[in-house]
Design a protein around this motif. Structure first.
Motif, PDB file in Angstrom:
ATOM      1  N   GLU A  41       0.858  -1.151   0.133  1.00 31.85           N
ATOM      2  CA  GLU A  41      -0.026  -0.025   0.045  1.00 31.85           C
ATOM      3  C   GLU A  41       0.940   1.371   0.056  1.00 31.85           C
ATOM      4  N   ALA A  42       1.999   1.265   0.650  1.00 33.44           N
ATOM      5  CA  ALA A  42       3.116   2.355   0.730  1.00 33.44           C
ATOM      6  C   ALA A  42       3.454   2.802  -0.717  1.00 33.44           C
ATOM      7  N   GLY A  43       3.639   1.449  -1.471  1.00 40.32           N
ATOM      8  CA  GLY A  43       4.038   1.819  -2.920  1.00 40.32           C
ATOM      9  C   GLY A  43       3.189   2.521  -3.668  1.00 40.32           C
ATOM     10  N   GLY A  48       1.642   7.217  -6.007  1.00 38.32           N
ATOM     11  CA  GLY A  48       0.503   7.928  -6.501  1.00 38.32           C
ATOM     12  C   GLY A  48       0.745   9.502  -6.391  1.00 38.32           C
ATOM     13  N   ARG A  49       1.161   9.901  -5.076  1.00 40.79           N
ATOM     14  CA  ARG A  49       1.545  11.299  -4.770  1.00 40.79           C
ATOM     15  C   ARG A  49       2.707  11.919  -5.867  1.00 40.79           C
ATOM     16  N   VAL A  50       3.463  11.122  -6.126  1.00 40.50           N
ATOM     17  CA  VAL A  50       4.532  11.661  -7.027  1.00 40.50           C
ATOM     18  C   VAL A  50       3.867  12.223  -8.222  1.00 40.50           C
ATOM     19  N   GLN A 111      -3.700  10.366 -20.787  1.00 46.91           N
ATOM     20  CA  GLN A 111      -2.776  10.777 -19.701  1.00 46.91           C
ATOM     21  C   GLN A 111      -3.427  10.029 -18.267  1.00 46.91           C
ATOM     22  N   HIS A 112      -4.417   9.912 -17.815  1.00 44.03           N
ATOM     23  CA  HIS A 112      -5.129   9.281 -16.683  1.00 44.03           C
ATOM     24  C   HIS A 112      -4.794   7.969 -16.789  1.00 44.03           C
ATOM     25  N   VAL A 113      -4.920   7.127 -18.036  1.00 48.98           N
ATOM     26  CA  VAL A 113      -4.411   5.721 -18.122  1.00 48.98           C
ATOM     27  C   VAL A 113      -3.140   5.491 -17.813  1.00 48.98           C
ATOM     28  N   PHE A 114      -2.102   6.425 -18.260  1.00 44.59           N
ATOM     29  CA  PHE A 114      -0.763   6.235 -17.919  1.00 44.59           C
ATOM     30  C   PHE A 114      -0.518   6.379 -16.479  1.00 44.59           C
ATOM     31  N   THR A 115      -1.135   7.399 -15.792  1.00 45.36           N
ATOM     32  CA  THR A 115      -0.589   7.761 -14.420  1.00 45.36           C
ATOM     33  C   THR A 115      -1.368   6.562 -13.341  1.00 45.36           C
ATOM     34  N   ARG A 116      -2.395   6.196 -13.903  1.00 46.44           N
ATOM     35  CA  ARG A 116      -2.981   5.205 -12.975  1.00 46.44           C
ATOM     36  C   ARG A 116      -2.463   3.891 -13.113  1.00 46.44           C
TER      37      ARG A 116
END
Length: 238
Positions: A41-43, A48-50, A111-116
């Motif tokens: 979960e920390a991963g 996610g925050r980055v 963009q959303h697909v990439f980041t998610r």
């Protein structure tokens, strides 16, 4: 698990677990299963925050009814595009451009697909870094494929895209390994974190890193000055 899945009701669960916290903290810190779940979960949280995601919280409390052993959730308790089921993704798929269609109106989805997908791969990558292997994360893998299929048309391209996102997640985790460790430790201690606490831990860890980097720069500069002064003294003697 998916950071934007159906949320654990944080306030209710926190009050239920309050009386058990001292014993749970000791047990959790030495429990290999909890350590692995906390790292996973920390991963998600770190990457996610980055990448700009905001979180409402995270927990390593198992919930068999909802089918998760650990969970992160978004600030609004849902994703803009991908929900708990695949129905939202299927609806979006109907709106995605086909051959010959312009892509401008769907750039945000790309963009959303990439980041998610990068974020989804990060949980298992964190496990790989810490333990040398990763447990099966069926829900993460399912969502990665569903999201990738929104923008790629073949199994080969979907697999290549997910592999590239995995490499990116690993790179981010290596750059911010101190944040990963700090969030893992906090989840083991508290078991459930709200969004404000997550950001506080990240901010404190990054500040400590920056201070250490500044101290290192100053030590390096002092070494340079010392060598320069030593050289000048040798020149004068000559």
């Amino acid at each position: 698990m998916d950071p934007y899945s159906n949320p654990l009701l944080y306030s209710e669960r926190k009050s239920q677990m309050k009386s058990l916290e001292p014993n749970l903290r000791v047990e959790s810190a030495t429990n290999p299963r909890d350590r692995r779940i906390a790292c996973h979960e920390a991963g998600h949280l770190t990457v996610g925050r980055v990448l700009g995601a905001t979180f409402g919280g995270a927990t390593i409390e198992e919930n068999p009814d909802l089918g998760f052993s650990g969970l992160c959730w978004g600030a609004d308790f849902e994703s803009r595009f991908a929900g708990h089921s695949s129905s939202v993704i299927e609806q979006i798929d109907e709106l995605m451009p086909r051959d010959g269609d312009a892509r401008n109106d769907t750039a945000e989805i790309y963009q959303h697909v990439f980041t998610r997908v990068v974020e989804l791969t990060a949980g298992s990558e964190a496990e790989e870094m810490q333990f040398g292997d990763a447990w099966a994360a069926t829900d993460d893998r399912k969502q990665e494929r569903q999201l990738a299929k929104l923008i790629f048309s073949t199994p080969q391209s979907v697999a290549a895209f997910i592999a590239a996102c995995t490499v990116e997640a690993r790179a981010i985790l290596h750059r911010h390994e101190d944040v990963l460790d700090a969030l893992t430790a906090a989840l083991l201690e508290h078991r459930t974190l709200d969004g404000a606490k997550i950001d506080q831990i990240i901010s404190r860890t990054v500040t400590a890193r920056q201070l250490e980097q500044e101290h290192e720069r100053r030590r390096t500069w002092q070494d340079v000055l010392a060598r320069a002064n030593s050289f000048l003294r040798e020149q004068h003697r000559a």
